[in-house]
Design an enzyme around this catalytic site. Structure first.
Site, PDB file in Angstrom:
ATOM      1  CB  THR A 171       9.487  -9.684   3.112  1.00  0.00           C
ATOM      2  OG1 THR A 171       9.009 -10.558   4.099  1.00  0.00           O
ATOM      3  CG2 THR A 171       9.627  -8.313   3.728  1.00  0.00           C
ATOM      4  CE  LYS A 195       5.875 -10.058   5.697  1.00  0.00           C
ATOM      5  NZ  LYS A 195       5.839 -10.224   4.260  1.00  0.00           N
ATOM      6  N   GLY A 248      11.469  -2.073   9.685  1.00  0.00           N
ATOM      7  CA  GLY A 248      10.833  -3.088   8.856  1.00  0.00           C
ATOM      8  C   GLY A 248      11.844  -4.173   8.570  1.00  0.00           C
ATOM      9  CB  SER A 301      10.917 -11.584  -2.558  1.00  0.00           C
ATOM     10  OG  SER A 301       9.683 -11.199  -1.991  1.00  0.00           O
TER      11      SER A 301
END
Length: 190
Positions: free
Chosen positions: A18, A50, A62, A141
């Site tokens: 993500t 998301k 989000g 990430s």
């Protein structure tokens, strides 16, 4: 002992993928998120959503982290927004207090970026409610890549959507857990 190449789907630490960024500039808030969900080295889904609107469309949120956990937090945040209408900061603080102290919520593994027409916050399970000082915040990430890119071009680009999209594009080129399948939501102060 050899390590299995098969991902352990029950192990939440194996779930990756993500990048969420929020950019506030010129009276506009833009929140963008990629669509990739990975388990270990395997891309499980490329078009996850998301980034969502809450509170009748007046709030954008989000998430990075476990999907089910994020949806549980979205529901709790929605309830706090109903309890404290028009008070995003208060709703976020109340959610963070619950998240930190409630036995069930403490186990949820996610981070949220939440914003309305005037404020943006990062919420964590550690009880943090952080307001970015420079109009840009990112998680996930590829969050640090997107954040760095956004900060680098922030002074040179006026449109916050262009900043968000370009930053996500750069993050997707660097982070293997981020793709270019974006969901982008925008709010204007006017």
């Amino acid at each position: 002992m050899t390590q299995s190449m098969t991902p352990d789907y029950a192990d939440a630490s194996q779930w990756r993928g993500t990048t969420i960024i929020a950019v506030r500039k010129g009276g506009r808030l833009v929140v963008a998120g990629d669509g990739q969900v990975s388990i270990g080295p395997t891309v499980m889904k490329g078009n996850a959503r998301k980034v969502r609107r809450l509170a009748g469309g007046g709030v954008i949120a989000g998430f990075a982290g476990a999907t089910a956990d994020a949806f549980a937090l979205f529901e709790r945040l929605e309830a706090k927004l109903e309890q404290y209408p028009g008070q995003l900061a208060r709703a976020c603080v109340e959610l963070a207090k619950d998240w930190r102290t409630d036995r069930y919520l403490r186990r949820l593994e996610a981070m949220l970026i939440v914003g309305d027409k005037t404020e943006t916050f990062l919420l964590t399970g550690a009880g943090d409610v952080l307001e970015p000082e420079d109009g840009v915040v990112a998680v996930g990430s590829g969050g640090n890549y997107a954040l760095s890119a956004a900060r680098a071009i922030f002074d040179y680009e006026e449109d916050p959507e262009v900043i968000a999209r370009k930053s996500m594009e750069i993050a997707a080129r660097i982070c293997v857990y981020t793709n270019e399948n974006l969901t982008v939501e925008t709010l204007s102060a006017d």
